[in-house]
Design a protein around this motif. Structure first.
Motif, PDB file in Angstrom:
ATOM      1  N   MET A   1      87.011  24.548  19.154  1.00 23.39           N
ATOM      2  CA  MET A   1      87.623  25.047  20.372  1.00 23.39           C
ATOM      3  C   MET A   1      87.045  24.304  21.567  1.00 23.39           C
ATOM      4  SD  MET A   1      85.633  28.622  21.215  1.00 23.39           S
ATOM      5  CE  MET A   1      83.890  28.613  21.660  1.00 23.39           C
ATOM      6  N   LYS A   2      87.831  24.272  22.673  1.00 26.68           N
ATOM      7  CA  LYS A   2      87.329  23.742  23.928  1.00 26.68           C
ATOM      8  C   LYS A   2      86.551  24.840  24.655  1.00 26.68           C
ATOM      9  CE  LYS A   2      91.181  22.511  25.797  1.00 26.68           C
ATOM     10  NZ  LYS A   2      92.129  22.003  26.802  1.00 26.68           N
ATOM     11  N   ALA A   3      85.433  24.454  25.244  1.00 28.65           N
ATOM     12  CA  ALA A   3      84.637  25.401  26.014  1.00 28.65           C
ATOM     13  C   ALA A   3      83.829  24.632  27.044  1.00 28.65           C
ATOM     14  CB  ALA A   3      83.693  26.193  25.101  1.00 28.65           C
ATOM     15  N   VAL A   4      83.497  25.313  28.130  1.00 28.40           N
ATOM     16  CA  VAL A   4      82.574  24.756  29.110  1.00 28.40           C
ATOM     17  C   VAL A   4      81.170  25.113  28.667  1.00 28.40           C
ATOM     18  CG1 VAL A   4      81.756  24.877  31.496  1.00 28.40           C
ATOM     19  CG2 VAL A   4      84.217  24.875  31.021  1.00 28.40           C
ATOM     20  N   GLN A   5      80.333  24.097  28.516  1.00 31.00           N
ATOM     21  CA  GLN A   5      78.962  24.339  28.075  1.00 31.00           C
ATOM     22  C   GLN A   5      77.986  23.723  29.077  1.00 31.00           C
ATOM     23  OE1 GLN A   5      77.152  22.243  24.642  1.00 31.00           O
ATOM     24  NE2 GLN A   5      76.852  24.284  23.738  1.00 31.00           N
ATOM     25  N   ILE A   6      76.948  24.489  29.394  1.00 33.65           N
ATOM     26  CA  ILE A   6      75.881  24.018  30.273  1.00 33.65           C
ATOM     27  C   ILE A   6      74.675  23.670  29.416  1.00 33.65           C
ATOM     28  CG2 ILE A   6      74.289  24.705  32.123  1.00 33.65           C
ATOM     29  CD1 ILE A   6      76.457  26.653  33.091  1.00 33.65           C
ATOM     30  N   THR A   7      74.191  22.439  29.545  1.00 28.42           N
ATOM     31  CA  THR A   7      73.001  22.022  28.797  1.00 28.42           C
ATOM     32  C   THR A   7      71.806  21.762  29.699  1.00 28.42           C
ATOM     33  OG1 THR A   7      73.744  19.710  28.834  1.00 28.42           O
ATOM     34  CG2 THR A   7      74.372  21.044  26.924  1.00 28.42           C
ATOM     35  N   SER A 293      89.266  22.525  32.203  1.00 28.08           N
ATOM     36  CA  SER A 293      88.621  21.235  32.424  1.00 28.08           C
ATOM     37  C   SER A 293      88.163  21.030  33.862  1.00 28.08           C
ATOM     38  CB  SER A 293      89.578  20.102  32.033  1.00 28.08           C
ATOM     39  OG  SER A 293      90.776  20.177  32.790  1.00 28.08           O
ATOM     40  N   GLU A 294      88.619  21.899  34.777  1.00 26.63           N
ATOM     41  CA  GLU A 294      88.243  21.774  36.185  1.00 26.63           C
ATOM     42  C   GLU A 294      87.447  22.989  36.663  1.00 26.63           C
ATOM     43  OE1 GLU A 294      91.701  20.885  38.509  1.00 26.63           O
ATOM     44  OE2 GLU A 294      92.055  18.969  37.499  1.00 26.63           O
ATOM     45  N   ALA A 295      86.698  23.579  35.751  1.00 29.68           N
ATOM     46  CA  ALA A 295      85.838  24.711  36.136  1.00 29.68           C
ATOM     47  C   ALA A 295      84.898  24.327  37.259  1.00 29.68           C
ATOM     48  CB  ALA A 295      85.053  25.198  34.922  1.00 29.68           C
ATOM     49  N   LEU A 313      90.462  30.725  35.134  1.00 22.39           N
ATOM     50  CA  LEU A 313      90.586  29.482  34.401  1.00 22.39           C
ATOM     51  C   LEU A 313      91.646  29.644  33.321  1.00 22.39           C
ATOM     52  CD1 LEU A 313      86.805  28.642  33.788  1.00 22.39           C
ATOM     53  CD2 LEU A 313      88.273  27.779  35.630  1.00 22.39           C
ATOM     54  N   ASP A 314      92.410  28.583  33.081  1.00 22.33           N
ATOM     55  CA  ASP A 314      93.402  28.553  32.004  1.00 22.33           C
ATOM     56  C   ASP A 314      92.864  27.671  30.889  1.00 22.33           C
ATOM     57  OD1 ASP A 314      95.518  28.198  30.292  1.00 22.33           O
ATOM     58  OD2 ASP A 314      97.000  27.795  31.867  1.00 22.33           O
ATOM     59  N   PRO A 315      92.434  28.259  29.758  1.00 21.92           N
ATOM     60  CA  PRO A 315      91.846  27.464  28.678  1.00 21.92           C
ATOM     61  C   PRO A 315      92.830  26.519  27.995  1.00 21.92           C
ATOM     62  CG  PRO A 315      91.274  29.783  28.465  1.00 21.92           C
ATOM     63  CD  PRO A 315      92.376  29.686  29.468  1.00 21.92           C
TER      64      PRO A 315
END
Length: 317
Positions: A1-7, A293-295, A313-315
């Motif tokens: 799945m697509k997700a926003v991840q902070i590393t 993608s533009e979070a 946001l629209d996933p």
């Protein structure tokens, strides 16, 4: 799945879309149609929120979508994970979305609507006829708090906002007067807006000077409910003796604590909010829809204080 991840912690630039494994299959695995964006998410990204975060992190505290059985649900996510195509939800923090309520409105009610409800019902305990100050009145919580205060019989509702368009929005939602949030002397500005009298209730998520000067504008037995620090400036320490001298109350409110209260506080609150939406007494103010993608752009807009209402946001994008 697509997700926003902070590393790594930081500003909006740390929000990166990645391909991640789907959450473990479950009857409570939600196909996310929209994810809510809140100001608290910007604090979480830089690890300046009330609860420390750990990396890697998928941010996001609220989602709406469908379960495998087709039920349309909106859910709070105590551990994050909302900025994604799929999310595991907890039944205790999930609510059926009535027909007639769109995704943005459903999301607006579970964090921002519930916050406004708790601030007015629990923290400040608004009484009919009392004057209410709503700082950041065009924002997600503020825009709903103005409407709830009007529906619940507030006397004079004083909104603050940083631009003429935001002040006009607050007036259209039910505020009696709207003043510039950048006023140098907020104490005098609030009293003047209240006909020269001190105010009964203040809802404040700004911090710093605004909090300090709002506290000085309270009437005897007035209440200030503090629920955020968008300025990222600490207010001055409050001396108990000063509270005694003016018979004033300062309350703090963090929505996460509603999960811990005995009994179910959120469910009747959200049920009432949904009912008010359906009968036309309450509406969410759409603040913008961004592709997943533009979070980063959504966070930039929030941090610049350029937004109104509810951001989502629209996933699928």
């Amino acid at each position: 799945m697509k997700a926003v991840q902070i590393t790594s912690f930081g500003g909006p630039e740390v929000l990166v879309v990645r391909d991640l494994p789907d959450p473990e299959a479950s009857e409570f695995l939600l196909d996310v149609s929209r994810a809510g964006v809140n100001y608290a998410d910007t604090h979480q990204a830089e690890n300046s929120y009330l609860s420390p975060a750990s990396l890697p992190l998928v941010p996001g505290a609220e989602v709406v979508g469908r379960l495998p059985d087709g039920r349309r649900m909106v859910s709070l996510l105590a551990g994050g994970g909302g900025y994604a195509e799929k999310a595991l939800i907890e039944p205790a923090l999930s609510f059926d979305v009535p027909d007639g309520i769109d995704d943005t409105t459903a999301l607006a009610m579970v964090v921002q609507g519930a916050s406004a409800w708790l601030l007015l019902r629990r923290s400040a305990v608004l009484n009919p006829g009392e004057s209410v100050v709503v700082h950041a009145a065009a924002g997600g919580v503020g825009s709903l708090a103005v409407q709830l205060a009007r529906a619940w019989g507030a006397g004079r509702i004083i909104a603050t906002a940083s631009s003429s368009s935001k002040r006009e929005l607050a007036l259209s939602l039910g505020a009696d007067v709207a003043i510039d949030s950048r006023s140098e002397d907020m104490t005098s500005a609030l009293r003047e807006a209240n006909g020269g009298k001190r105010v009964d209730v203040v809802l404040d998520m700004t911090g710093g000077r605004v909090t300090d000067q709002s506290l000085k504008a309270l009437a005897p037995f007035g209440r200030l409910a503090f629920y955020g620090m968008a300025s990222r400036e600490q207010p001055s320490p409050v001396a108990p003796g000063n509270l005694l001298a003016h018979s004033t109350t300062v309350a703090g409110m963090w929505l996460a604590h509603a999960f811990l209260l005995p009994g179910d506080v959120l469910r009747p609150a959200i049920a009432e909010l949904f009912e008010m939406v359906l009968d036309g007494r309450l509406k969410a103010v759409p603040g913008g829809e961004y592709p997943l993608s533009e979070a980063r752009l959504a966070h930039e807009a929030l941090r610049s204080r350029a937004t109104v209402g509810k951001l989502v946001l629209d996933p699928s994008l």
